[in-house]
Design a protein around this motif. Structure first.
Motif, short mmCIF file in Angstrom:
data_model
loop_
_atom_site.label_atom_id
_atom_site.label_comp_id
_atom_site.label_asym_id
_atom_site.label_seq_id
_atom_site.Cartn_x
_atom_site.Cartn_y
_atom_site.Cartn_z
N UNK A 159 -13.67 45.51 -35.26
CA UNK A 159 -13.71 46.60 -36.23
C UNK A 159 -13.79 45.98 -37.62
N UNK A 160 -14.89 46.26 -38.34
CA UNK A 160 -15.16 45.55 -39.59
C UNK A 160 -14.01 45.63 -40.62
N UNK A 161 -13.49 46.82 -40.94
CA UNK A 161 -12.41 46.86 -41.94
C UNK A 161 -11.18 46.06 -41.48
N UNK A 162 -10.85 46.14 -40.18
CA UNK A 162 -9.68 45.41 -39.67
C UNK A 162 -9.87 43.90 -39.83
N UNK A 163 -11.06 43.41 -39.53
CA UNK A 163 -11.33 41.97 -39.63
C UNK A 163 -11.28 41.54 -41.10
N UNK A 164 -11.93 42.30 -41.97
CA UNK A 164 -11.97 41.92 -43.39
C UNK A 164 -10.58 41.91 -44.02
N UNK A 165 -9.79 42.96 -43.74
CA UNK A 165 -8.44 43.04 -44.30
C UNK A 165 -7.60 41.86 -43.82
N UNK A 166 -7.67 41.58 -42.53
CA UNK A 166 -6.82 40.51 -41.98
C UNK A 166 -7.23 39.14 -42.53
N UNK A 167 -8.52 38.88 -42.62
CA UNK A 167 -8.95 37.55 -43.05
C UNK A 167 -8.60 37.33 -44.52
N UNK A 211 -10.33 31.43 -37.11
CA UNK A 211 -10.63 32.66 -36.39
C UNK A 211 -11.29 32.31 -35.05
N UNK A 212 -11.14 33.19 -34.07
CA UNK A 212 -11.85 33.02 -32.81
C UNK A 212 -12.48 34.34 -32.41
N UNK A 213 -13.75 34.26 -31.96
CA UNK A 213 -14.39 35.44 -31.40
C UNK A 213 -15.39 36.12 -32.31
N UNK A 214 -16.40 36.73 -31.69
CA UNK A 214 -17.32 37.59 -32.41
C UNK A 214 -18.45 36.91 -33.15
N UNK A 215 -18.84 35.67 -32.70
CA UNK A 215 -19.97 35.02 -33.39
C UNK A 215 -21.17 34.79 -32.46
N UNK A 216 -21.27 35.59 -31.40
CA UNK A 216 -22.40 35.47 -30.48
C UNK A 216 -23.61 36.28 -30.94
N UNK A 217 -24.57 36.51 -30.03
CA UNK A 217 -25.83 37.16 -30.41
C UNK A 217 -25.86 38.68 -30.25
N UNK A 218 -24.79 39.30 -29.73
CA UNK A 218 -24.90 40.73 -29.43
C UNK A 218 -24.34 41.61 -30.55
N UNK A 219 -24.61 42.93 -30.41
CA UNK A 219 -24.30 43.89 -31.47
C UNK A 219 -22.82 43.94 -31.82
N UNK A 220 -21.94 43.56 -30.85
CA UNK A 220 -20.50 43.59 -31.13
C UNK A 220 -20.02 42.30 -31.80
N UNK A 221 -20.91 41.38 -32.08
CA UNK A 221 -20.54 40.13 -32.74
C UNK A 221 -20.71 40.30 -34.25
N UNK A 222 -19.64 40.75 -34.91
CA UNK A 222 -19.76 41.12 -36.32
C UNK A 222 -18.93 40.21 -37.22
#
Lengths: 240, 240
Positions: free
Chosen positions: A48-56, A68-79
């Motif tokens: 969830x974009x706002x959750x990731x941005x706030x936390x980082x 950080x770990x996760x979410x850097x692959x090629x699919x639409x959920x990798x944001x």
């Protein structure tokens, strides 16, 4: 001098839904401990974009370094990459050196570097690439944040790439004394010990095996001689 | 209607130093998913009073319900109950009903309810006790925060005590389609699917077994028929 501090941000719906049991936190915790960096906080958030941005943003400001770990692959959920770029107000686009790495990799495996795969070459302006010897697609470091893959074998390889470049402190050492008594019986002794060795952290972890109660007393610190002294004194006071 | 939200706070140096691998997060995630409560965030902090207080306040304000694990035993490093009391500005002391539970338990086992063990009867004003069928010492609920033990068997029993009393929503359902292609090959198809089924969450989790790349596509949501439709369509588009 106090050791540098670190935080970790685990990103992924699959962890929070209970589908996947995260193993990267435990791995990173052990590696940082050996390297003399104190892991102070971990947060797990969903894709969830706002959750990731706030936390980082919060973690980057509060700690010396962030993984950080996760979410850097090629699919639409990798944001993740786009969220990190926004958190630091940096433009993000496909970068030539990252594209070249992927191109060589897919040429060799006879696969097409298509639009989806090219997303893995999107790197925020000013970031440094993190080597991925397992599956090529790089992570990146921006300011004090190291952005890495969620797949454990890749995460571990990226940690190995990043860690030697970080200023470490004194490795956290520990000794454990197993006591075959309930922790309620030894609590007063432990409290007095903690009072006497204020530089050490003294933890007590109860167990129950075949109906027998006991506790593992773990003494942690950066001074091995002090830990020896605390354990020796504890064993004596408990008549072990 | 959207499901209620939840957060978890894991408390303990032993997790952050890598000594212990936490298992309570994964357990709670699975239970909440079945109960229709969306776990949105997890934080892990050390046995440090300001860190615990800050985290519990933030999570209590941001989510419908909060679960904590760890730090409610009899030893000097068990500071959770006092921190929670401070976070909610409530007095805390030994409470008679909690003391009576412990007294009966220790009388039966022939152990003394000493000063250290009595700490486990310290309950913030206005809290409700959480039953502990495993080792008696209770947890407690204050406002929207459920304070539970870190020992997995006790944590699990406490979750079982608490969960039936919470308003759940629609259980999160999921179906998984295993695809023997790299996720880069199916990414465009998945993105279009996600666009068409905006109420569903579509995740893609790559794997590599014996040199073969593949991906598990997980479709999650609360509407089973919709999930069926998405999986059927995906299988057709991928010629499976």
């Amino acid at each position: 001098m106090a050791n540098p501090t670190a935080a970790m941000l685990v990103i992924g719906d699959e962890i929070l839904s209970g589908r996947t049991r995260d193993s990267n936190m435990h791995f990173l915790a052990g590696e940082l401990t050996k390297h003399g960096i104190d892991l102070k906080e971990v947060r797990v958030v969903s894709d969830d974009a706002p959750a990731i941005e706030t936390a980082v943003k919060a973690l980057s400001q509060a700690y010396y370094t962030v993984f950080t770990s996760g979410g850097i692959g090629p699919t639409h959920d990798d944001i993740t990459a786009d969220c990190i770029a926004r958190a630091f107000s940096r433009p993000i686009d496909v970068r030539e050196d990252a594209r070249a790495l992927l191109q060589a990799h897919y040429d060799k495996s006879g696969l097409e570097l298509n639009h989806a795969r090219l997303r893995m070459a999107r790197i925020p302006d000013g970031a440094t690439l993190i080597d991925n010897p397992v599956s090529t697609a790089p992570g990146f470091t921006i300011e004090n944040v190291h952005v890495m893959a969620g797949v454990p074998s890749v995460f571990q390889a990226m940690v190995a790439s990043v860690l030697p470049g970080l200023t470490g402190g004194n490795p956290l050492l520990s000794q454990t004394l197993r006591v075959n008594r309930g922790e309620g019986d030894i609590a007063a002794t432990l409290a007095a010990l903690a009072e006497n060795f204020q530089d050490l952290s003294i933890g007590c972890y109860p167990f129950q095996v075949n109906g027998v109660f006991g506790a593992n007393v773990v003494v942690r610190g950066t001074n091995g001689a002090q830990i020896d002294a605390a354990i020796t004194r504890l064993a004596k006071e408990l008549d072990l």
